[in-house]
Design a protein around this motif. Sequence first.
Motif, PDB file in Angstrom:
ATOM      1  N   HIS A  40       0.811  -1.215   0.000  1.00 31.47           N
ATOM      2  CA  HIS A  40       0.000   0.000   0.000  1.00 31.47           C
ATOM      3  C   HIS A  40       0.841   1.261   0.000  1.00 31.47           C
ATOM      4  CE1 HIS A  40      -2.842  -2.990   1.615  1.00 31.47           C
ATOM      5  NE2 HIS A  40      -3.761  -2.243   1.060  1.00 31.47           N
ATOM      6  N   LEU A  41       1.958   1.187   0.710  1.00 31.73           N
ATOM      7  CA  LEU A  41       2.815   2.358   0.870  1.00 31.73           C
ATOM      8  C   LEU A  41       4.266   1.930   0.712  1.00 31.73           C
ATOM      9  CD1 LEU A  41       3.270   5.353   1.814  1.00 31.73           C
ATOM     10  CD2 LEU A  41       3.343   4.471   4.157  1.00 31.73           C
ATOM     11  N   ALA A  76      12.990   5.062  -9.858  1.00 35.55           N
ATOM     12  CA  ALA A  76      12.461   4.105  -8.878  1.00 35.55           C
ATOM     13  C   ALA A  76      10.959   4.286  -8.700  1.00 35.55           C
ATOM     14  CB  ALA A  76      13.175   4.278  -7.541  1.00 35.55           C
ATOM     15  N   VAL A  77      10.529   5.519  -8.537  1.00 39.80           N
ATOM     16  CA  VAL A  77       9.109   5.796  -8.330  1.00 39.80           C
ATOM     17  C   VAL A  77       8.301   5.434  -9.572  1.00 39.80           C
ATOM     18  CG1 VAL A  77       7.413   7.631  -7.962  1.00 39.80           C
ATOM     19  CG2 VAL A  77       9.508   7.579  -6.598  1.00 39.80           C
ATOM     20  N   SER A 109      -1.532   2.575  -7.666  1.00 39.22           N
ATOM     21  CA  SER A 109      -2.107   3.111  -6.437  1.00 39.22           C
ATOM     22  C   SER A 109      -1.098   3.208  -5.296  1.00 39.22           C
ATOM     23  CB  SER A 109      -3.292   2.234  -5.989  1.00 39.22           C
ATOM     24  OG  SER A 109      -4.323   2.264  -6.946  1.00 39.22           O
ATOM     25  N   LEU A 110       0.119   2.756  -5.536  1.00 38.73           N
ATOM     26  CA  LEU A 110       1.122   2.762  -4.479  1.00 38.73           C
ATOM     27  C   LEU A 110       1.505   4.194  -4.118  1.00 38.73           C
ATOM     28  CD1 LEU A 110       2.950   0.893  -2.746  1.00 38.73           C
ATOM     29  CD2 LEU A 110       4.665   1.054  -4.575  1.00 38.73           C
ATOM     30  N   GLU A 111       1.553   4.462  -2.830  1.00 37.27           N
ATOM     31  CA  GLU A 111       1.907   5.778  -2.324  1.00 37.27           C
ATOM     32  C   GLU A 111       3.374   5.765  -1.899  1.00 37.27           C
ATOM     33  OE1 GLU A 111      -0.364   9.020   0.546  1.00 37.27           O
ATOM     34  OE2 GLU A 111      -0.854   6.890   0.631  1.00 37.27           O
ATOM     35  N   PHE A 112       4.040   6.902  -1.995  1.00 35.90           N
ATOM     36  CA  PHE A 112       5.472   6.983  -1.707  1.00 35.90           C
ATOM     37  C   PHE A 112       5.771   8.104  -0.713  1.00 35.90           C
ATOM     38  CE2 PHE A 112       4.950   5.422  -5.998  1.00 35.90           C
ATOM     39  CZ  PHE A 112       5.814   4.335  -6.060  1.00 35.90           C
ATOM     40  N   PHE A 113       6.639   7.791   0.255  1.00 41.71           N
ATOM     41  CA  PHE A 113       7.220   8.813   1.117  1.00 41.71           C
ATOM     42  C   PHE A 113       8.739   8.653   1.040  1.00 41.71           C
ATOM     43  CE2 PHE A 113       3.337   8.496   4.143  1.00 41.71           C
ATOM     44  CZ  PHE A 113       2.600   9.322   3.298  1.00 41.71           C
ATOM     45  N   MET A 157       9.886  12.082   7.844  1.00 38.77           N
ATOM     46  CA  MET A 157       9.294  11.203   8.851  1.00 38.77           C
ATOM     47  C   MET A 157       7.947  11.714   9.350  1.00 38.77           C
ATOM     48  SD  MET A 157      11.186   8.479   9.434  1.00 38.77           S
ATOM     49  CE  MET A 157      11.071   7.922  11.143  1.00 38.77           C
ATOM     50  N   ASP A 158       7.746  13.028   9.342  1.00 37.43           N
ATOM     51  CA  ASP A 158       6.468  13.570   9.790  1.00 37.43           C
ATOM     52  C   ASP A 158       5.318  13.086   8.903  1.00 37.43           C
ATOM     53  OD1 ASP A 158       7.557  14.874  11.930  1.00 37.43           O
ATOM     54  OD2 ASP A 158       7.698  16.833  10.944  1.00 37.43           O
ATOM     55  N   LEU A 159       5.578  12.914   7.616  1.00 34.16           N
ATOM     56  CA  LEU A 159       4.547  12.378   6.719  1.00 34.16           C
ATOM     57  C   LEU A 159       4.197  10.943   7.101  1.00 34.16           C
ATOM     58  CD1 LEU A 159       5.740  13.705   3.243  1.00 34.16           C
ATOM     59  CD2 LEU A 159       3.684  14.403   4.492  1.00 34.16           C
ATOM     60  N   TRP A 160       5.218  10.163   7.423  1.00 38.10           N
ATOM     61  CA  TRP A 160       5.018   8.770   7.840  1.00 38.10           C
ATOM     62  C   TRP A 160       4.224   8.713   9.135  1.00 38.10           C
ATOM     63  CZ3 TRP A 160       4.494   3.822   7.606  1.00 38.10           C
ATOM     64  CH2 TRP A 160       4.948   2.943   8.579  1.00 38.10           C
TER      65      TRP A 160
END
Length: 293
Positions: free
Chosen positions: A233-234, A253-254, A263-267, A277-280
């Motif tokens: 998912h992520l 890579a992305v 639909s994969l989300e990336f941080f 890290m705040d997004l995570w």
Amino acid sequence: MCDICGCGEPGSYKIRKAGLDDPVEGGFEHSHPHGYDQGHIHDHNHSHHHPYSDDHDHNHSHNEDIIPGEMATGKRIINLGKDILEKNNLMAERNRGFFEAKEVFCINMVSSPGSGKTTLLEKTIVKLKDKFPVYVIEGDQQSMLDADRIAKLGIPVVQINTGLGCHLDANMVNKALKSFEIKSHSLLFIENVGNLVCPALFDLGETSRVLVMSVTEGDDKPVKYSAMFRSSHLCLINKTDLLPYVDFQMDSAVNNAAVMNPSLEFFKISAKTGEGMDLWFAWIIHNVSKINP
């Protein structure tokens, strides 16, 4: 040799608590049978609803092979394509039902070895452990090293040592869960065995699958290990602080991963420096709040 994941001959797994010399649970139950004909296609897909979806749809497709028998008898063997992961998937549904009933947000963290999962997990626990109860299941072939690291944070943790096994399965997780007294409205991390192949096939009953890759691994990982990227998912792209020193093309890579799973989300993060890290953290808090309104 296991026909499905390619792991070695069955060994034994142990479920151990940090600080205890003796295992809490021992014995091997290998959830996928051996000697099955390889005319089996496994397609582990998740439907994704964003933002921050935790819905899973597990679709398994199987082909039917007709294998010629002995010429003298004229007999033939028909492979009915029975889902050889059926036992695992049934147990995964039991785990999922438990998580839903207890309102537990369960994250299955997958990666190759050395991606920085444990360091990421440590930083995440420190940030979130005062917001809601946190539990951890550690998966490794040997040792208590990671479980001992997590235990120092004052978090309930259980180690599963898989022996020769190259992945966790739903039955192992189910037994490990019995070592906890899990509170409602909590967060559970499962740190899977470092492997980008076999864990992709095994549903553990998790709410979300989070894939951790690092910039030291190469931007071609999504192409080489497409099943893992399709089933996640992520995707956390870790160790961004090392980008100036490695030959890693972030856009490549992305884009490669997005082809495998649109639909994969990336941080993009660095567990060492705190970048991204705040997004995570916000992603976790958002998802926990969805199941714990």
